[in-house]
Motif scaffolding. Structure first.
Motif, PDB file in Angstrom:
ATOM      1  N   ALA A 144      43.589  45.721  34.907  1.00  0.00           N
ATOM      2  CA  ALA A 144      42.404  46.160  35.655  1.00  0.00           C
ATOM      3  C   ALA A 144      42.288  47.674  35.643  1.00  0.00           C
ATOM      4  O   ALA A 144      41.189  48.228  35.483  1.00  0.00           O
ATOM      5  CB  ALA A 144      42.466  45.638  37.086  1.00  0.00           C
ATOM      6  N   ALA A 166      40.840  53.328  42.587  1.00  0.00           N
ATOM      7  CA  ALA A 166      41.040  51.880  42.649  1.00  0.00           C
ATOM      8  C   ALA A 166      41.560  51.526  44.032  1.00  0.00           C
ATOM      9  O   ALA A 166      42.557  52.086  44.494  1.00  0.00           O
ATOM     10  CB  ALA A 166      42.026  51.429  41.582  1.00  0.00           C
ATOM     11  N   ALA A 186      36.526  51.127  41.982  1.00  0.00           N
ATOM     12  CA  ALA A 186      36.570  49.667  41.897  1.00  0.00           C
ATOM     13  C   ALA A 186      37.381  49.138  43.065  1.00  0.00           C
ATOM     14  O   ALA A 186      38.302  49.795  43.556  1.00  0.00           O
ATOM     15  CB  ALA A 186      37.190  49.221  40.580  1.00  0.00           C
ATOM     16  N   LEU A 213      39.766  45.960  44.184  1.00  0.00           N
ATOM     17  CA  LEU A 213      40.563  44.859  43.667  1.00  0.00           C
ATOM     18  C   LEU A 213      40.737  43.805  44.747  1.00  0.00           C
ATOM     19  O   LEU A 213      41.072  44.126  45.897  1.00  0.00           O
ATOM     20  CB  LEU A 213      41.930  45.365  43.194  1.00  0.00           C
ATOM     21  N   SER A 227      34.638  34.732  38.933  1.00  0.00           N
ATOM     22  CA  SER A 227      34.884  35.458  37.695  1.00  0.00           C
ATOM     23  C   SER A 227      35.872  36.593  37.948  1.00  0.00           C
ATOM     24  O   SER A 227      36.095  37.001  39.090  1.00  0.00           O
ATOM     25  CB  SER A 227      33.581  36.014  37.122  1.00  0.00           C
ATOM     26  N   ASP A 228      36.459  37.097  36.862  1.00  0.00           N
ATOM     27  CA  ASP A 228      37.402  38.213  36.981  1.00  0.00           C
ATOM     28  C   ASP A 228      36.718  39.477  37.502  1.00  0.00           C
ATOM     29  O   ASP A 228      37.373  40.323  38.117  1.00  0.00           O
ATOM     30  CB  ASP A 228      38.034  38.523  35.623  1.00  0.00           C
ATOM     31  N   LEU A 229      35.427  39.594  37.224  1.00  0.00           N
ATOM     32  CA  LEU A 229      34.689  40.805  37.597  1.00  0.00           C
ATOM     33  C   LEU A 229      33.311  40.431  38.099  1.00  0.00           C
ATOM     34  O   LEU A 229      32.601  39.635  37.477  1.00  0.00           O
ATOM     35  CB  LEU A 229      34.555  41.734  36.380  1.00  0.00           C
ATOM     36  N   PRO A 240      32.115  47.600  41.489  1.00  0.00           N
ATOM     37  CA  PRO A 240      32.762  46.501  40.764  1.00  0.00           C
ATOM     38  C   PRO A 240      33.890  45.912  41.611  1.00  0.00           C
ATOM     39  O   PRO A 240      34.713  46.652  42.153  1.00  0.00           O
ATOM     40  CB  PRO A 240      33.324  47.177  39.505  1.00  0.00           C
ATOM     41  N   VAL A 259      37.103  43.437  41.216  1.00  0.00           N
ATOM     42  CA  VAL A 259      37.958  42.904  40.164  1.00  0.00           C
ATOM     43  C   VAL A 259      39.003  41.986  40.785  1.00  0.00           C
ATOM     44  O   VAL A 259      39.551  42.282  41.860  1.00  0.00           O
ATOM     45  CB  VAL A 259      38.657  44.046  39.393  1.00  0.00           C
ATOM     46  N   ARG A 260      39.294  40.878  40.107  1.00  0.00           N
ATOM     47  CA  ARG A 260      40.292  39.918  40.585  1.00  0.00           C
ATOM     48  C   ARG A 260      41.450  39.858  39.585  1.00  0.00           C
ATOM     49  O   ARG A 260      41.496  38.969  38.735  1.00  0.00           O
ATOM     50  CB  ARG A 260      39.663  38.544  40.768  1.00  0.00           C
ATOM     51  N   PRO A 261      42.402  40.769  39.674  1.00  0.00           N
ATOM     52  CA  PRO A 261      43.467  40.831  38.674  1.00  0.00           C
ATOM     53  C   PRO A 261      44.528  39.745  38.802  1.00  0.00           C
ATOM     54  O   PRO A 261      45.343  39.572  37.893  1.00  0.00           O
ATOM     55  CB  PRO A 261      44.078  42.221  38.917  1.00  0.00           C
TER      56      PRO A 261
END
Length: 334
Positions: free
Chosen positions: A18, A28, A129, A131, A160-162, A169, A171-173
């Motif tokens: 990510a 982040a 972003a 997370l 979704s991942d993003l 944004p 994000v799903r890491p």
């Protein structure tokens, strides 16, 4: 900070990917609830931060839904700071009652608070972003709920991942990791997790889905959560393609109405998506539109026999006159 346990390495690997997509100097932020998954995410972000030219911090959202929520938020913030994350912010989320249910209302309030806080904190950075700590188990539960509701491909595609909300944004890491991995990583980092009472309250559909998933795995064997998550990935590819084709097929905004011929020639799977775009463009709330609303509109094209106007969310009326379908607010005769 080391990664002595394999679970720590797994979490760090997801976060590393990510961070690699962010430009130098970015911010982040881990969204931290104080639970196991989000604290493991915070630990991984703190461990990976020094190897990347980014600032790593955390946002703790206090929904105020539990009597000790303020103390829980402060404990989570202290642990994030002890990990080396900075900046760390604790923010209040204003949960409004919309009729969609407590979980949905709290989720919307959380995303709003995260996006607004991240945007403010990221003003001095080229990009920012947030997370999120969702795991493969969360994904499987999401898909199972979609199956139980008889939902379409987009709902069954899960998370979704993003995803981008506004300018932020998300994000799903850790979405590819099972919950047991984040629990082990959290323990390995010595982090004290808080267990949300809502996670065991059967009044919530997600809790019942979690129990059902465990029962199904006991009967069918292990690997069901992984299989459901894999199905979501495959369906997401299909749904993305159909959405892209639907976007191209949406007729222009014509005051004279939509020509029936522009819709009749589309495949049903495509036409339903075009209908949704036409209705939301006219002002229908996305979350309020059901498959039944879309099917009723579609019958104006495929099975029209002079039926009257449809009443849709957003105080819309949809009716057909000749070879045109009209979508808009009620007029004098409606």
């Amino acid at each position: 900070m080391g990664a002595g346990h394999p679970s720590q390495a797994d979490c760090r690997r997801g976060v590393r990917a990510a961070l690699a997509g962010l430009p130098a100097g970015s911010l982040a932020l881990a969204a931290v609830s104080g639970g196991t998954d989000s604290l493991a995410l915070a630990g991984a972000l703190a461990a990976e931060g020094p190897a990347h030219d980014v600032t790593v911090g955390a946002i703790i959202v206090d929904h105020g839904l539990q009597p000790d929520s303020a103390e829980t938020a402060l404990l989570a913030a202290q642990q994030c700071a002890d990990l080396g994350l900075a900046p760390v912010a604790v923010v209040q989320a204003v949960v409004s009652t919309t009729g969609a249910g407590l979980e949905a209302d709290a989720r919307e309030a959380r995303y709003t608070a995260l996006a607004e806080t991240a945007a403010a904190m990221g003003e001095e950075h080229p990009a920012h972003a947030v997370l999120l700590g969702h795991t493969r188990d969360d994904q499987a539960e999401q898909v199972l709920l979609g199956l139980a509701r008889g939902s379409g491909a987009r709902s069954l595609a899960g998370m979704s991942d993003l995803v981008v909300r506004g300018a932020t944004p998300f994000v799903r890491p850790l979405l590819h990791l099972p919950r047991e991995t984040t629990a082990a990583a959290c323990a390995a980092w010595g982090l004290i997790a808080w267990e949300d009472p809502m996670n065991s309250d059967r009044a919530f559909a997600r809790v019942r889905a979690r129990e059902a998933l465990a029962a199904l795995e006991a009967d069918l064997g292990p690997g069901l959560a992984q299989a459901l998550a894999r199905s979501a990935d495959l369906l997401r590819d299909d749904a993305d393609l159909l959405d892209e084709l639907a976007e191209r097929a949406v007729p222009g905004d014509d005051p004279a109405g939509v020509r029936v011929g522009e819709l009749a020639g589309l495949a049903p799977a495509l036409r339903s998506r075009v209908w949704r775009r036409l209705l939301t463009r006219a002002g229908a709330p996305t979350g309020a539109l059901t498959a039944g609303h879309v099917a009723g509109c579609d019958r104006l094209v495929t099975d029209w026999h002079g039926q009257g106007p449809l009443h849709l969310p957003g105080d819309l009326r949809v009716h057909r006159v000749g070879d045109r379908v009209h979508i808009g607010p009620p007029t004098g005769g409606q």
